[in-house]
Write a protein that holds these residues in place. Structure first.
Motif, PDB file in Angstrom:
ATOM      1  N   GLY A 280      29.669  32.338  70.341  1.00  0.00           N
ATOM      2  CA  GLY A 280      29.254  33.597  69.729  1.00  0.00           C
ATOM      3  C   GLY A 280      30.300  34.686  69.648  1.00  0.00           C
ATOM      4  O   GLY A 280      29.948  35.870  69.661  1.00  0.00           O
ATOM      5  N   THR A 281      31.568  34.324  69.536  1.00  0.00           N
ATOM      6  CA  THR A 281      32.606  35.332  69.374  1.00  0.00           C
ATOM      7  C   THR A 281      32.410  36.080  68.062  1.00  0.00           C
ATOM      8  O   THR A 281      32.161  35.474  67.024  1.00  0.00           O
ATOM      9  N   ALA A 282      32.523  37.400  68.109  1.00  0.00           N
ATOM     10  CA  ALA A 282      32.367  38.205  66.899  1.00  0.00           C
ATOM     11  C   ALA A 282      33.451  37.846  65.890  1.00  0.00           C
ATOM     12  O   ALA A 282      34.626  37.705  66.243  1.00  0.00           O
ATOM     13  N   ALA A 283      33.056  37.705  64.633  1.00  0.00           N
ATOM     14  CA  ALA A 283      33.997  37.291  63.594  1.00  0.00           C
ATOM     15  C   ALA A 283      35.155  38.259  63.450  1.00  0.00           C
ATOM     16  O   ALA A 283      36.285  37.853  63.136  1.00  0.00           O
ATOM     17  N   ASP A 284      34.918  39.560  63.702  1.00  0.00           N
ATOM     18  CA  ASP A 284      35.998  40.533  63.523  1.00  0.00           C
ATOM     19  C   ASP A 284      36.961  40.563  64.696  1.00  0.00           C
ATOM     20  O   ASP A 284      37.895  41.374  64.714  1.00  0.00           O
ATOM     21  N   ASP A 285      36.751  39.694  65.679  1.00  0.00           N
ATOM     22  CA  ASP A 285      37.695  39.575  66.794  1.00  0.00           C
ATOM     23  C   ASP A 285      38.522  38.301  66.688  1.00  0.00           C
ATOM     24  O   ASP A 285      39.224  37.927  67.622  1.00  0.00           O
ATOM     25  N   VAL A 286      38.428  37.628  65.544  1.00  0.00           N
ATOM     26  CA  VAL A 286      39.105  36.343  65.366  1.00  0.00           C
ATOM     27  C   VAL A 286      40.014  36.415  64.143  1.00  0.00           C
ATOM     28  O   VAL A 286      39.592  36.836  63.060  1.00  0.00           O
TER      29      VAL A 286
END
Length: 422
Positions: A280-286
């Motif tokens: 569930g890592t936020a997309a804007d942190d990748v």
């Protein structure tokens, strides 16, 4: 241990087959047809492929070969596979006599870049491509600390040192890199990229059938090994240190950066997206950057892929399934729901990709590709060859051996192993 071994999981129905190297048979809902599909995928990837097949109306059985997938082309028992998704183009090229040619109407000019052919006949249909010149990084961390993705190797070394020296980063236990050494294939990805993107002529020479194993003692190979040793051996560069890295497997390495947040970056192909999504890592942190190249050059990308082949004598149900998988809509469930999939068919709707995979897919389709060296070397590129040599390199670095010495030790060892497979 390879990527495909470490993500292998239970939950599959086990049955005995008269197939060399085959350990598991997964029977899927069929309608009385005994057509078999050989794959190397397991766990998450196998389930994703089953989702791809969910709308197929014919009967089939999935036969996961894992690391023994090359044996699928030579199987001649009653249980042999009819259709195989082969991840090693070198194995396909060497096994064309065991394959039936593809229907010509399925072939696209773009596929020449990825699939071997002979006498103007095509024997392998690209299905899944993989961008292997990828470095994943934590976008928010970079933004918060004024960090920029590196453009050259020197930039990358400077970036790593900046992270190490920052009291809010290195001083707080955040290392520049996560490194997974228990899976030697992940180390091989870094080695292949250094060779390809800094010494492309040597990379291409090693990719040729019948190459001289003494090429491994070429100065360029030693320089590439030295570059990796210089990066990995810097105190504080590797999350948990090299001793801990020696026991980290592929998923753990990705998690080190994006779940536990103990690293800022990790070198891993595009399919790391499925691991990142799983917690569930936020997309804007990748985000990603392309593995740095020698300054002033635009070398090819390292790619991998799975090629669909028909094993002789190919039967009509196998052709039917091949046509289904060749369609642009077939891989959409994998792209949309699991991630980490780049469709070989350029007509697949790009809306289903994440923003990151859409960009990586465009690079793979638009830039010059080179298949991963490991996939072209046969046994010498596997866990008893290049992967093993690189694991020993890291072990030597962890024990305090200088990078130059470790590189000088590793290069002739690889030449010896490659020569033994001649």
């Amino acid at each position: 241990m390879s990527r495909r071994s470490v993500i292998r999981a239970g939950g599959l129905a086990v049955a005995s087959l008269g197939l060399p190297g085959c350990s598991v048979l997964t029977a899927t809902a069929g309608v009385g047809d005994d057509m078999r599909v050989g794959v190397s995928w397991s766990a998450t990837e196998l389930e994703a492929f089953r989702d791809v097949l969910a709308n197929y109306r014919g009967g089939y059985e999935l036969v996961p070969f894992g690391d023994d997938i090359a044996s699928a082309l030579g199987a001649r028992t009653a249980g042999r596979p009819d259709l195989v998704a082969m991840p090693q183009p070198g194995t396909v090229a060497a096994g064309l006599d065991d394959l039936a040619p593809l229907p010509e109407d399925l072939w696209r000019e773009e596929y020449h870049r990825y699939a071997p052919s002979r006498d103007d006949r095509h024997y392998a249909l690209p299905f899944k491509l993989s961008h292997a010149s990828v470095v994943w990084y934590r976008r928010r961390l970079f933004a918060e600390h004024g960090l920029e993705p590196p453009g050259t190797w020197a930039d990358w070394m400077d970036l790593n040192q900046r992270i190490i020296d920052d009291p809010d980063l290195g001083g707080a236990g955040i290392a520049p890199l996560a490194l997974g050494c228990a899976d030697g294939w992940l180390l091989a990805v870094s080695m292949e990229n250094v060779l390809l993107r800094h010494f492309p002529d040597t990379y291409d020479a090693l990719s040729q059938p019948g190459y001289d194993p003494r090429l491994w003692t070429d100065g360029d190979v030693e320089k590439a090994l030295r570059m990796l040793g210089d990066m990995w051996s810097v105190p504080g560069a590797i999350s948990g240190g090299l001793d801990r890295a020696l026991v980290l497997q592929y998923p753990d390495t990705v998690q080190e950066a994006f779940l536990y947040r103990r690293a800022a970056m990790v070198v891993a192909p595009d399919y790391a997206e499925s691991v990142i999504r799983s917690f569930g890592t936020a997309a804007d942190d990748v985000d990603t950057f392309t593995f740095p190249a020698r300054e002033g050059t635009t070398p090819p990308l390292a790619v991998a892929g799975d090629l669909l082949v028909l094993v002789k004598p190919a039967r009509r149900p196998a052709y039917n399934l091949l046509r289904y998988l060749a369609g642009p809509a077939a891989p959409v469930p994998w792209i949309r729901d699991t991630g980490g999939f780049i469709a070989a068919n350029p007509d697949t709707d790009s809306r289903y990709y994440s923003d990151t995979l859409r960009r990586l897919a465009s690079e793979v389709h638009e830039k010059e590709p080179r298949f991963r060296l490991s996939d072209q070397l046969g046994p010498a590129g596997g866990k008893e060859g290049l992967a093993l040599v690189l694991q020993q390199l890291v072990h030597d670095l962890a024990s305090g051996m200088p990078p130059a010495t470790a590189a000088r030790t590793a290069a002739p060892k690889m030449a010896e192993i490659a020569g033994a497979y001649r």
